[in-house]
Design an enzyme around this catalytic site. Structure first.
Site, short mmCIF file in Angstrom:
data_model
loop_
_atom_site.label_atom_id
_atom_site.label_comp_id
_atom_site.label_asym_id
_atom_site.label_seq_id
_atom_site.Cartn_x
_atom_site.Cartn_y
_atom_site.Cartn_z
N GLY A 210 0.83 -1.20 0.00
CA GLY A 210 0.00 0.00 0.00
C GLY A 210 0.86 1.24 0.00
N ASN A 211 0.29 2.37 0.31
CA ASN A 211 1.06 3.61 0.44
C ASN A 211 0.42 4.52 1.48
OD1 ASN A 211 -0.89 5.47 -0.94
ND2 ASN A 211 -0.51 4.04 -2.63
#
Ligand code: C5P
Length: 400
Positions: A210-211
């Site tokens: 993810g980020n």
């Protein structure tokens, strides 16, 4: 004074939160408003007419019948008001309002009112969560009323959860914002599709790539577009941001593939597309069925390219005005302009990670906007203010 000359009709129903109404009346009066209070018969068990009328400087009515054969006209009360606020609104009063159960002065006045209606519900945890309350709140919203949602906290029963009436300051703010809003309905009749937040790409049943995107920029854009009269379809990856604006339809997704599918469910209907999501560029080729064990010193995960949602929107563009985002760390302007062309966009918003306060997790952002022929730079601002700048720019482009 921010409420100078405004006529506010407050209807109090019988909940323990009725005691908070004194603070609100005093605040409204201080800010220059005229306040008329009416109450349900049960409300008198919680607050007295005397204490309220002393603050509101007007008689308080609880029924139709005045002294010496006079009557309290619900029609006059209703037509006098610039806005009507029902606070606290009990489950009983809410239900009567949405079903037209007109058996007291408050409901008769409500049903005669043509002004905007604000409702601040207050009830116990399980009553607030009950499907019938939820449905009644939806009905009230579908009538165009503004719900000021109950807050979380300790309730009169001793239970803890959502149900407490909003604090007087929150209610006052909603009403002041309404009176002071000079937002022009520039997007009335338009549908705006917005992507927001990160995407999570599963590695195994418990892990993902993810980020740090918070989704805040996309949610601010959605709020601002809806204030300008648009119907907003907001497609968000995992984000803790919330919205309850009645013109925003929120669809939650997890991965880039799910986001792509959702976008194209609605793309034909959209007049404006804004891609503010930080979509993961790559996803694991295979998702392990079971949790990967830490047996080896090295683990290799093969990644494959995710679909570029915005690029696909650009390829399939018919009538849509398309806005993309570029988050760059080097050669910012060249890269942003290249994306504008490559993805067939009408406009791109650049934020550089080199600018302090700009980008992912911050509450603020500093942007530059490019169209094929123009460039405009903005100062560092809150994301809500940035959303206004972006939509002001869209407005001017749509007028061309
Ligand atoms: O090419 P890049 O990822 O830098 O482009 C950023 C823009 O493209 C953003 O508007 C983002 O929302 C969008 N995007 C997308 N799908 C992807 C990658 C980026 O919609 N897979």
């Amino acid at each position: 004074m921010s409420l100078s000359g405004k006529k506010i009709l407050i209807a109090v129903s019988g909940g323990i939160a009725a005691y908070k109404i004194h603070f609100l009346i005093r605040d409204f009066i201080k800010k220059g408003a005229e306040v008329q209070v009416i109450m349900t018969p049960d409300a008198e068990q919680f607050v007295t007419k005397l204490s309220i009328s002393t603050l509101s400087k007007k008689p308080v009515y609880t029924d139709f019948y005045g002294d010496n054969g006079t009557w309290n006209s619900h029609v006059e009360l209703a037509l006098w008001a610039d806005i009507m606020l029902v606070a606290p609104c009990t489950a009983n009063t809410l239900s009567k309002m949405v079903h037209g159960m007109c058996d007291n002065l408050v409901i008769a006045t409500y049903m005669s009112a043509k002004c905007p209606v604000f409702i601040a519900p207050a009830m116990d945890l399980d009553m607030y969560a009950h499907p019938s309350t939820k449905r009644n709140i939806e009905l009230a919203e579908s009538f165009g009323h503004v719900i000021i949602p109950a807050e979380n906290g300790e309730l009169a029963s001793g239970l803890i959860g959502q149900g407490r009436m909003s604090e007087p300051e929150t209610i006052a703010k909603a009403i002041e914002d309404f009176f002071n809003s000079d937002t022009k309905k520039t997007l009335e009749g338009k549908t705006v599709l917005i992507t927001a937040g990160p995407t999570y790409e599963a590695i195994d049943p418990v892990r993902f790539i993810g980020n740090h995107s918070s989704g805040k920029m996309g949610f601010s854009l959605a709020e601002e577009a809806s204030k300008r009269g648009a119907k907003v379809i907001l497609i968000s990856g995992p984000s803790s941001e919330k919205t309850d604006h009645k013109n925003i339809e929120l669809h939650k997704v997890t991965s880039a593939k799910e986001m792509l599918e959702k976008v194209f469910e609605f793309y034909d209907k959209a007049d404006i597309g804004i891609a503010s999501a930080a979509v993961a560029d790559y996803a694991p080729k295979e998702v392990a069925k079971e949790k990967i064990k830490k047996n080896d010193d090295h683990l290799t995960i093969e990644l494959v390219k995710n679909p570029d949602i915005l690029k696909t929107m650009g390829e399939k563009k018919t009538h849509q005005f398309l806005v993309g985002f570029a988050l760059e760390t080097q050669n910012e302007e060249e890269n942003a302009k290249a994306k504008l062309e490559k993805k067939n966009l009408n406009m791109i918003v650049l934020n550089s990670l080199r600018d302090e306060g700009a980008g992912f997790k911050n509450e603020t952002n500093k942007i530059k906007i490019f169209t094929p022929t123009e460039k405009k730079e903005f100062e560092l601002k809150s994301k809500d203010e940035v959303a206004k700048d972006i939509l002001d720019f869209v407005d001017t482009q749509l007028l061309k």
